[in-house]
Design a protein around this motif. Structure first.
Motif, mmCIF file in Angstrom:
data_model
loop_
_atom_site.group_PDB
_atom_site.id
_atom_site.type_symbol
_atom_site.label_atom_id
_atom_site.label_comp_id
_atom_site.label_asym_id
_atom_site.label_seq_id
_atom_site.Cartn_x
_atom_site.Cartn_y
_atom_site.Cartn_z
ATOM 1 N N VAL A 340 0.820 -1.200 0.000
ATOM 2 C CA VAL A 340 0.000 0.000 0.000
ATOM 3 C C VAL A 340 0.860 1.257 0.000
ATOM 4 O O VAL A 340 0.539 2.238 -0.677
ATOM 5 N N ASP A 341 1.953 1.246 0.765
ATOM 6 C CA ASP A 341 2.790 2.447 0.819
ATOM 7 C C ASP A 341 3.390 2.775 -0.534
ATOM 8 O O ASP A 341 3.503 3.950 -0.908
ATOM 9 N N VAL A 342 3.748 1.746 -1.303
ATOM 10 C CA VAL A 342 4.279 1.980 -2.652
ATOM 11 C C VAL A 342 3.187 2.550 -3.551
ATOM 12 O O VAL A 342 3.431 3.475 -4.339
ATOM 13 N N LEU A 343 1.981 2.024 -3.438
ATOM 14 C CA LEU A 343 0.871 2.536 -4.251
ATOM 15 C C LEU A 343 0.537 3.981 -3.883
ATOM 16 O O LEU A 343 0.251 4.803 -4.774
ATOM 17 N N VAL A 344 0.590 4.315 -2.616
ATOM 18 C CA VAL A 344 0.322 5.695 -2.191
ATOM 19 C C VAL A 344 1.386 6.636 -2.744
ATOM 20 O O VAL A 344 1.082 7.736 -3.208
ATOM 21 N N ARG A 345 2.639 6.189 -2.707
ATOM 22 C CA ARG A 345 3.713 7.033 -3.247
ATOM 23 C C ARG A 345 3.555 7.192 -4.763
ATOM 24 O O ARG A 345 3.757 8.283 -5.310
ATOM 25 N N ILE A 346 3.211 6.095 -5.444
ATOM 26 C CA ILE A 346 2.993 6.173 -6.897
ATOM 27 C C ILE A 346 1.863 7.148 -7.198
ATOM 28 O O ILE A 346 1.953 7.968 -8.118
ATOM 29 N N ARG A 347 0.793 7.056 -6.433
ATOM 30 C CA ARG A 347 -0.344 7.954 -6.657
ATOM 31 C C ARG A 347 0.075 9.407 -6.507
ATOM 32 O O ARG A 347 -0.263 10.249 -7.339
ATOM 33 N N HIS A 348 0.802 9.704 -5.443
ATOM 34 C CA HIS A 348 1.227 11.095 -5.208
ATOM 35 C C HIS A 348 2.145 11.589 -6.329
ATOM 36 O O HIS A 348 1.950 12.697 -6.857
ATOM 37 N N ASP A 349 3.134 10.781 -6.687
ATOM 38 C CA ASP A 349 4.092 11.214 -7.711
ATOM 39 C C ASP A 349 3.409 11.437 -9.055
ATOM 40 O O ASP A 349 3.699 12.420 -9.757
ATOM 41 N N ILE A 350 2.497 10.552 -9.412
ATOM 42 C CA ILE A 350 1.846 10.675 -10.717
ATOM 43 C C ILE A 350 0.877 11.853 -10.724
ATOM 44 O O ILE A 350 0.769 12.580 -11.731
ATOM 45 N N LEU A 351 0.182 12.082 -9.632
ATOM 46 C CA LEU A 351 -0.721 13.235 -9.579
ATOM 47 C C LEU A 351 0.062 14.543 -9.670
ATOM 48 O O LEU A 351 -0.349 15.474 -10.369
ATOM 49 N N VAL A 352 1.175 14.615 -8.955
ATOM 50 C CA VAL A 352 1.994 15.832 -9.013
ATOM 51 C C VAL A 352 2.556 16.030 -10.413
ATOM 52 O O VAL A 352 2.594 17.151 -10.940
ATOM 53 N N ALA A 353 3.010 14.928 -11.035
ATOM 54 C CA ALA A 353 3.545 15.042 -12.385
ATOM 55 C C ALA A 353 2.456 15.401 -13.391
ATOM 56 O O ALA A 353 2.707 16.133 -14.362
ATOM 57 N N SER A 354 1.239 14.915 -13.171
ATOM 58 C CA SER A 354 0.144 15.193 -14.092
ATOM 59 C C SER A 354 -0.426 16.586 -13.912
ATOM 60 O O SER A 354 -1.221 17.038 -14.750
ATOM 61 N N ARG A 355 -0.061 17.249 -12.844
ATOM 62 C CA ARG A 355 -0.568 18.602 -12.616
ATOM 63 C C ARG A 355 -0.195 19.538 -13.771
ATOM 64 O O ARG A 355 -0.978 20.371 -14.197
ATOM 65 N N VAL A 356 1.038 19.377 -14.270
ATOM 66 C CA VAL A 356 1.499 20.230 -15.364
ATOM 67 C C VAL A 356 0.663 19.998 -16.609
ATOM 68 O O VAL A 356 0.326 20.920 -17.340
ATOM 69 N N VAL A 357 0.309 18.739 -16.836
ATOM 70 C CA VAL A 357 -0.507 18.424 -18.010
ATOM 71 C C VAL A 357 -1.835 19.151 -17.936
ATOM 72 O O VAL A 357 -2.281 19.802 -18.887
ATOM 73 N N MET A 358 -2.457 19.077 -16.774
ATOM 74 C CA MET A 358 -3.759 19.709 -16.632
ATOM 75 C C MET A 358 -3.656 21.228 -16.634
ATOM 76 O O MET A 358 -4.520 21.929 -17.152
ATOM 77 N N GLY A 359 -2.568 21.740 -16.041
ATOM 78 C CA GLY A 359 -2.446 23.187 -15.960
ATOM 79 C C GLY A 359 -2.185 23.839 -17.299
ATOM 80 O O GLY A 359 -2.669 24.938 -17.575
ATOM 81 N N LYS A 360 -1.417 23.154 -18.161
ATOM 82 C CA LYS A 360 -1.035 23.768 -19.427
ATOM 83 C C LYS A 360 -1.941 23.376 -20.583
ATOM 84 O O LYS A 360 -1.704 23.771 -21.713
ATOM 85 N N THR A 361 -2.939 22.582 -20.326
ATOM 86 C CA THR A 361 -3.852 22.179 -21.399
ATOM 87 C C THR A 361 -5.289 22.560 -21.066
ATOM 88 O O THR A 361 -6.222 21.951 -21.567
ATOM 89 N N SER A 362 -5.424 23.527 -20.185
ATOM 90 C CA SER A 362 -6.782 23.921 -19.800
ATOM 91 C C SER A 362 -7.552 24.541 -20.960
ATOM 92 O O SER A 362 -8.777 24.564 -20.956
ATOM 93 N N ASN A 363 -6.824 25.059 -21.977
ATOM 94 C CA ASN A 363 -7.503 25.668 -23.117
ATOM 95 C C ASN A 363 -7.672 24.691 -24.272
ATOM 96 O O ASN A 363 -8.087 25.080 -25.355
ATOM 97 N N LEU A 364 -7.303 23.427 -24.072
ATOM 98 C CA LEU A 364 -7.468 22.426 -25.120
ATOM 99 C C LEU A 364 -8.784 21.691 -24.918
ATOM 100 O O LEU A 364 -9.185 21.398 -23.791
#
Length: 851
Positions: A340-364
């Motif tokens: 579970v701890d590995v899955l929680v860390r994966i979730r956090h890292d991927i969400l943080v990394a995906s933030r840029v995708v969502m932030g820079k594609t809000s007009n797409l």
């Protein structure tokens, strides 16, 4: 001695012709004179002494320079005379005339072929030297122009070989360009050069070049995710690719790409300084002879066909495809993760990394973009639930292990260690503490009953459950991804804060987890109830083992579960006070019947020998005025001791307050019924309903039937002879102990003979007052011994009798005895106090009963 004047000496050898003393004086004079000269000179020159020295050196250098200049002028005047110049001019005119007369076409072909022959080597050096790919592309275009020009003039195998080399180099240049474009850390300037080089080599427009770049970046993402084994690091790298592609697409397209392609059309390709400076081409020799069409060639590229709308549409399309590939890869990546701890860390890292995708594609405009964070959370949370459910299902293995253990216990019939053993006093000094600790653990946790493996397995499972709960709980403790000093990501505007998502997911996961744990415990409780229902009732089959051992294993397992609930920060995750409630009632009933059987049988047997019409044999021990009993009968001591021994045999850890109370209620009811039956029988005999002969006949038949019952109800199916021998030995030992503790040395056999002789000598008497008083004291003493926790403060009031039926039965029996024999309130109070005080002084002898 006269001094010598050094000025009068003609030569220095004359100084040494004088005596030594004169020479020394002369030396001192010379030294003094020299020092005076130096000081005078120093005073004349002063601070300009060093300047004078430098001036002197400079004058010497100027003299040397003047001499060198004069030498060079002399040589120049000799070489630049009129005759030499006239000769050189004539030679130049002659050379020019000879060159003009030669075949110019051959010279052009030779120069172009020489440059073309050196182009492959030059291109290879550029590619291997990590130089600009754009320079390699320009050189390739130049080589292609030269090949076309030379192939129109000559046909040669060497030219065919050069064409093959250039074809291979084209593939190599495009491969290197694609590799550079797919790198994650490529600089923006290098990417623009690669795009310009691609456009030059393939003659692509700005729109085609942009499409090719997007396709390469998408292939880079999908190639990472098409592997058989996809890890979380691979997913993060793919997301970084997508983030970098978005950054580059925002910065480069469409304007900067168009500007780059337009800059390639400013001047002819042949005027590129870097090409003319390459040593392999030797342009200083061959450049003059290159065809005019090649020297004036300017690339023509379409740089104005790429618009912002086209860029947004293509970026959204490729990004949606990349995100779908990332989602599929994420499902494969988390499927192999079991922590579970590995899955929680994966979730956090991927969400943080995906933030840029969502932030820079809000007009797409893309459906995949709008639900990307939700999809990522759904994938990871689903896997977390699967891992948690797998851990929850592991509790079912405890039920299977318990069922196996109970089946083995019912056949082996192992005995548990008692709280104190004589072997504890014989431990070695070196290992005494270790052995004592092992014995205490064995008694406290019943490790020798086979529960040690189950207990350790359950402890490990509890630790894993608590760890998983803590990892999920810490999700909402992570900081938000919009810190106050985040200056680098000011342009990023994610649709939802990380804190809100963590709070929502934490609450949902914990709620599901707790519900799953409750369901697992309920399923385990159902299994326990089934095991308890399958336990054979005592006496069903005299040849089969009794269910006490199995019941003890089950109740210990319930104690383990109830005593070690999952916790987080010293707080219970679940309230397990309800666990095993119904099963415990059934098990307590089984234990009460099995444990008290031997003691009740012995008590009934001893009670049948009581002579209600005779005096108490140990009435000499009575005290007070009037004399009243101060200690219980031997049969009461024997009964309590036999009962506590039976309780100790199955293990003291079994007897909690609830278990002891259930046993006391069951035993108390049987005790009062037995006393009531004995008193009723004595009354009948006193009233003449039964004759002495009939009484003896009935007593012998009861004893005989009791012995047969004993033989049929033994737990391990032993032989009758062994059973009778054991009963006789136990009865003898118990009588001996009871005489020692209760009668203080009285012989019960003599008592029976004396009573029998009195019966034969005298007619049947009514109930003896001493027997009633002693029975009253025994009843009060037993009432204290068998008093449950809920009835500790019972004193005979009506309300207490309703709450505890067993106590009510005891007081009804006491009231019946008062009807037979008058007992003063003072006597009753004295005996009640004496019984309570005597129990207080002797309760430690029956410690397991006084819980």
């Amino acid at each position: 001695m006269a001094a010598i004047d050094p000025l009068k000496l003609e030569k220095w050898e004359d100084a040494f012709q004088q005596p030594v003393a004169s020479v020394r004086v002369m030396e001192k004079q010379l030294r003094v004179a020299l020092q005076e000269k130096k000081e005078g000179l120093r005073a004349l020159v002063g601070e300009s002494y060093r300047d004078l020295l430098k001036t002197a050196e400079r004058i010497i250098e100027m003299n040397d320079s003047i001499q060198a200049v004069e030498l060079h002028l002399s040589q120049a005047s000799k070489q630049c005379n009129y005759g030499s110049l006239q000769k050189k001019a004539a030679n130049a005119v002659s050379m020019k005339e000879r060159e003009d007369n030669r075949d110019r076409q051959n010279r052009v072909t030779a120069a172009e072929l020489a440059v073309l022959a050196n182009c492959p080597a030059a291109i290879s050096r550029i590619l291997s030297g990590e130089k600009s790919p754009l320079l390699a592309a320009k050189l390739y275009i130049l080589a292609r122009l030269l090949r076309r020009s030379v192939s129109e003039k000559i046909k040669s195998p060497f030219l065919t070989s050069l064409e093959r080399q250039l074809s291979n180099l084209r593939v190599t240049i495009l491969r290197d360009i694609e590799h550079e474009l797919c790198l994650l850390n490529t600089e923006t300037a290098t990417i623009l050069q690669c795009l310009g080089a691609y456009s030059l080599i393939t003659s692509s427009s700005a729109s085609d070049t942009f499409m090719h770049f997007q396709a390469l970046r998408l292939n880079a993402v999908t190639s990472l995710l098409d592997q058989d084994a996809v890890s979380a690091d691979t997913i993060l790298e793919a997301i970084r690719y997508v983030n970098e592609n978005l950054r580059l697409s925002t910065q480069l397209f469409p304007r900067r790409l168009s500007d780059t392609l337009a800059s390639l059309k400013i001047r002819p390709l042949f005027q590129e300084p870097a090409l003319n400076e390459m040593m392999e081409l030797n342009m200083t020799v061959h450049g003059h002879w290159i065809s005019e069409s090649i020297r004036k060639y300017t690339p023509w590229l379409k740089a104005d066909d790429l618009t912002t709308a086209i860029c947004k549409s293509e970026i959204a399309s490729k990004l949606g495809t990349a995100l779908r590939a990332i989602f599929d890869g994420l499902e494969k990546a988390v499927k192999v993760v079991t922590k579970v701890d590995v899955l929680v860390r994966i979730r956090h890292d991927i969400l943080v990394a995906s933030r840029v995708v969502m932030g820079k594609t809000s007009n797409l405009e893309s459906e995949d973009l709008g639900h990307s964070l939700v999809k990522i959370r759904e994938i990871v949370n689903t896997r977390i639930r699967e891992v948690l459910n797998r851990d929850i299902d592991a509790i079912g293995g405890l039920g299977q292990d318990l069922a196996k253990l109970t089946s083995e216990t019912s056949t082996t019939r192992s005995r548990e260690p008692v709280s104190w053993s004589s072997m504890l006093s014989s431990f070695e000094n070196a290992k005494g503490g270790r052995n004592l600790g092992a014995m205490v653990r064995a008694v406290s946790y019943s490790d020798k009953s086979g529960l040690r493996a189950i207990r350790l397995k359950h402890s490990k499972w509890i630790a894993n459950i608590a760890s998983n709960y803590g990892h999920i709980k810490k999700m909402n403790e992570e900081k938000d991804w919009d810190p106050d000093n985040d200056d680098d990501d000011d342009a990023i505007d994610a649709p939802e804060s990380l804190k809100d998502m963590n709070d929502a997911d934490t609450q949902a996961l914990l709620s599901t987890y707790v519900e799953g744990l409750l369901e697992g415990y309920r399923s385990l409780e159902t299994s326990l109830s089934t095991l308890v229902e399958d336990i054979r009732q005592p006496g069903d089959d005299p040849d089969a083992p009794q269910p006490i051992e199995s019941a003890c294993v089950i109740i210990r397992f319930i104690y383990i579960i109830r005593g070690s609930s999952p916790q987080y920060h010293s707080a219970d995750i679940l309230d397990l006070s309800w666990f095993g409630t119904q099963a415990r009632v059934k098990i307590y009933e089984l234990l009460s019947k099995g444990v008290s059987r031997k003691a009740l049988r012995s008590f009934t047997k001893d009670l049948s020998r009581r002579r209600w019409a005779s005096d108490v044999s140990f009435n000499s021990l009575w005290e007070g005025s009037p004399r009243l009993p101060i200690q219980p009968s031997p049969l009461v001591f024997r009964f309590l001791r036999t009962l506590t021994q039976s309780m100790n045999e199955i293990g003291v850890d079994v007897w909690t307050r609830d278990a002891a109370d259930a046993l006391k209620n069951s035993v108390a009811k049987s005790i009062w019924e037995g006393l009531d039956d004995s008193l009723t029988s004595a009354e009948k005999q006193a009233n003449g309903i039964l004759k002495p002969a009939d009484k003896d006949q009935k007593q012998s038949s009861e004893e005989k039937s009791g012995e047969n019952g004993e033989e049929k109800s033994e737990e391990n199916g032993e032989e009758k002879s062994e059973e009778n021998g054991e009963d006789k030995g136990e009865e003898k030992n118990e009588e001996k102990d009871g005489e020692k503790d209760g009668n203080r040395g009285e012989d019960e056999k003599n008592e029976e003979e004396e009573d029998q002789s009195k019966e034969e000598a005298a007619p049947l008497n009514p109930l003896n007052r001493e027997q009633i008083l002693q029975t009253y004291f025994d009843t009060a003493y037993l009432d204290n011994a068998l008093r449950t926790v809920a009835s500790r403060n019972i004193r005979g009031d009506d309300k207490s009798k309703e709450e505890n039926p067993a106590t009510a039965v005891s007081w009804e029996f006491v009231e019946r005895m008062q009807d037979k024999v008058t007992i003063d309130p003072d006597e009753r109070a004295r005996m009640s106090r004496s019984a309570e005080d005597y129990w207080r002084r002797t309760s430690l002898l029956f410690g397991v009963l006084d819980i």
